[in-house]
Motif scaffolding. Sequence first.
Motif, mmCIF file in Angstrom:
data_model
loop_
_atom_site.group_PDB
_atom_site.id
_atom_site.type_symbol
_atom_site.label_atom_id
_atom_site.label_comp_id
_atom_site.label_asym_id
_atom_site.label_seq_id
_atom_site.Cartn_x
_atom_site.Cartn_y
_atom_site.Cartn_z
ATOM 1 N N GLY A 111 -11.000 50.518 -27.240
ATOM 2 C CA GLY A 111 -11.855 50.823 -28.369
ATOM 3 C C GLY A 111 -11.368 50.196 -29.669
ATOM 4 O O GLY A 111 -10.234 49.714 -29.780
ATOM 5 N N LEU A 112 -12.250 50.223 -30.654
ATOM 6 C CA LEU A 112 -11.946 49.621 -31.956
ATOM 7 C C LEU A 112 -12.628 50.445 -33.040
ATOM 8 O O LEU A 112 -13.793 50.844 -32.882
ATOM 9 C CB LEU A 112 -12.430 48.173 -31.964
ATOM 10 N N LEU A 206 -27.825 50.799 -34.352
ATOM 11 C CA LEU A 206 -28.266 49.699 -33.495
ATOM 12 C C LEU A 206 -27.488 49.598 -32.187
ATOM 13 O O LEU A 206 -27.941 48.938 -31.259
ATOM 14 C CB LEU A 206 -28.171 48.363 -34.245
ATOM 15 N N LEU A 207 -26.299 50.225 -32.108
ATOM 16 C CA LEU A 207 -25.541 50.194 -30.863
ATOM 17 C C LEU A 207 -25.954 51.356 -29.963
ATOM 18 O O LEU A 207 -26.284 52.431 -30.458
ATOM 19 C CB LEU A 207 -24.042 50.288 -31.145
ATOM 20 N N PRO A 208 -25.918 51.153 -28.641
ATOM 21 C CA PRO A 208 -26.255 52.262 -27.741
ATOM 22 C C PRO A 208 -25.182 53.340 -27.784
ATOM 23 O O PRO A 208 -23.996 53.040 -27.941
ATOM 24 C CB PRO A 208 -26.323 51.591 -26.361
ATOM 25 N N PRO A 209 -25.572 54.593 -27.631
ATOM 26 C CA PRO A 209 -24.587 55.672 -27.573
ATOM 27 C C PRO A 209 -23.827 55.644 -26.253
ATOM 28 O O PRO A 209 -24.233 54.972 -25.305
ATOM 29 C CB PRO A 209 -25.438 56.931 -27.720
ATOM 30 N N PRO A 210 -22.724 56.368 -26.162
ATOM 31 C CA PRO A 210 -21.874 56.244 -24.966
ATOM 32 C C PRO A 210 -22.523 56.702 -23.681
ATOM 33 O O PRO A 210 -22.163 56.228 -22.608
ATOM 34 C CB PRO A 210 -20.657 57.118 -25.307
ATOM 35 N N CYS A 332 -20.574 45.952 -27.310
ATOM 36 C CA CYS A 332 -20.036 47.297 -27.502
ATOM 37 C C CYS A 332 -21.118 48.368 -27.465
ATOM 38 O O CYS A 332 -22.307 48.087 -27.577
ATOM 39 C CB CYS A 332 -19.304 47.389 -28.846
ATOM 40 N N ARG A 333 -20.646 49.606 -27.343
ATOM 41 C CA ARG A 333 -21.458 50.790 -27.544
ATOM 42 C C ARG A 333 -20.639 51.750 -28.382
ATOM 43 O O ARG A 333 -19.424 51.567 -28.555
ATOM 44 C CB ARG A 333 -21.861 51.428 -26.224
ATOM 45 N N LEU A 334 -21.282 52.760 -28.913
ATOM 46 C CA LEU A 334 -20.564 53.756 -29.700
ATOM 47 C C LEU A 334 -19.639 54.568 -28.804
ATOM 48 O O LEU A 334 -19.978 54.889 -27.668
ATOM 49 C CB LEU A 334 -21.557 54.682 -30.402
ATOM 50 N N LEU A 353 -15.458 55.208 -37.336
ATOM 51 C CA LEU A 353 -16.609 54.957 -36.468
ATOM 52 C C LEU A 353 -16.122 54.045 -35.359
ATOM 53 O O LEU A 353 -15.923 52.849 -35.576
ATOM 54 C CB LEU A 353 -17.766 54.335 -37.245
ATOM 55 N N GLU A 354 -15.915 54.587 -34.181
ATOM 56 C CA GLU A 354 -15.313 53.818 -33.089
ATOM 57 C C GLU A 354 -16.368 53.269 -32.148
ATOM 58 O O GLU A 354 -17.404 53.892 -31.903
ATOM 59 C CB GLU A 354 -14.334 54.709 -32.309
ATOM 60 N N VAL A 355 -16.068 52.081 -31.626
ATOM 61 C CA VAL A 355 -16.906 51.470 -30.597
ATOM 62 C C VAL A 355 -16.023 51.175 -29.393
ATOM 63 O O VAL A 355 -14.791 51.042 -29.508
ATOM 64 C CB VAL A 355 -17.590 50.194 -31.097
ATOM 65 N N ILE A 356 -16.640 51.080 -28.237
ATOM 66 C CA ILE A 356 -15.935 50.789 -27.000
ATOM 67 C C ILE A 356 -16.674 49.669 -26.265
ATOM 68 O O ILE A 356 -17.875 49.469 -26.468
ATOM 69 C CB ILE A 356 -15.823 52.037 -26.087
#
Length: 358
Positions: A111-112, A206-210, A332-334, A353-356
């Motif tokens: 993650g980031l 705009l990113l998909p949720p996990p 990435c996604r959230l 706010l992390e993304v994976i």
Amino acid sequence: MTLTRPRIAPIPGTPPCGPPTVDPRTGCTLTRYADVRAALAAPVCRVPPARPGAAYTLDWLRGLVSRFSAPEDHPARRAAGLAALAPLDPDELRAEAARRTVDALDRADGGLDVPSALARRVPVGVLAARLGLADPAAAVEAVATIAAAYQPGADAAAVRRADGAVAVLVALAPPAPPEMLANRLGLLVQACDATAGLIGAGARHLLPPPEDPPPSADPPPAAGPALSGRPAGDTGELLHEVLRLDPPVRGTRRTTTEAVHLGGVDLPVGTPLLLRFDSANRDPEVFPEPHSFTPGRPAPAVTFGAGPRGCPGQRQALALATGVLDVLRERCRLAPGRPTYESHPLLRVPSRLEVIPR
């Protein structure tokens, strides 16, 4: 068939859109689209000018940038900033921001965190390099320190740190006359938090949720929501609607220098004005179904301002944010968990706010 579009609820604390409200203690708050734009364009609704200070301090910077200039100084100082931005091609900025984002993701172990790794570092670093600063990485740290004290009301310790950071930026920048130098550096400072907030909002919406399933190999139609429930289409086009519904800059302040009639209300000289972009961007008279995410609306959001003091770097800021989000949307996604935000009355910048990876 009726198309159901995604909805983004108002940010907590957003006033409802309606007629001006006047409080004898705090002044007048404007929330309607037409009223906000009228105040932005009115010569008698002014930004309180900053007083000049000692050379290469925060007061020196604020005293020379167009953002806090008196009307007689503003055109020349704004022109200096525009001249610095003119050679910067938005497509090249977008591509460089994307390249740096790819590098950051490749270096990340899983993650980031978008705010600490990307939201300020990438856009400010790209812009600093293109504006000729000798050490863009050092410039990023200095710019963030200045941005934390840039608006009026910062505490004394933050101002002292910003004084040192201004001296660092001046040493890194190509030599130039004071007014030209200050407005070049001011572009970096003004881009810092606003662009970081836009990148955070774009990632969130705009990113998909996990929990979403992997996307289909076939791209969804650009006119509707993606299969994940997130909108499909060009990132740059989608960001205009993100700017409207989750603006990184929620409002701005002015003061009347003469008696003025705004939104049906007579205001005396010296009235403080609070212009709420977040409310005006949801004015149902301008934006039908104001809470729905509907890219391609004909009227622009007021998030970048309007009139003679509208944001001079709008195209560049959008290009930088788009480059970062192009890559995040692809890779990435959230991550689980809700984002957190820095405490500020008029800025909305994520602190976590992390993304994976997908």
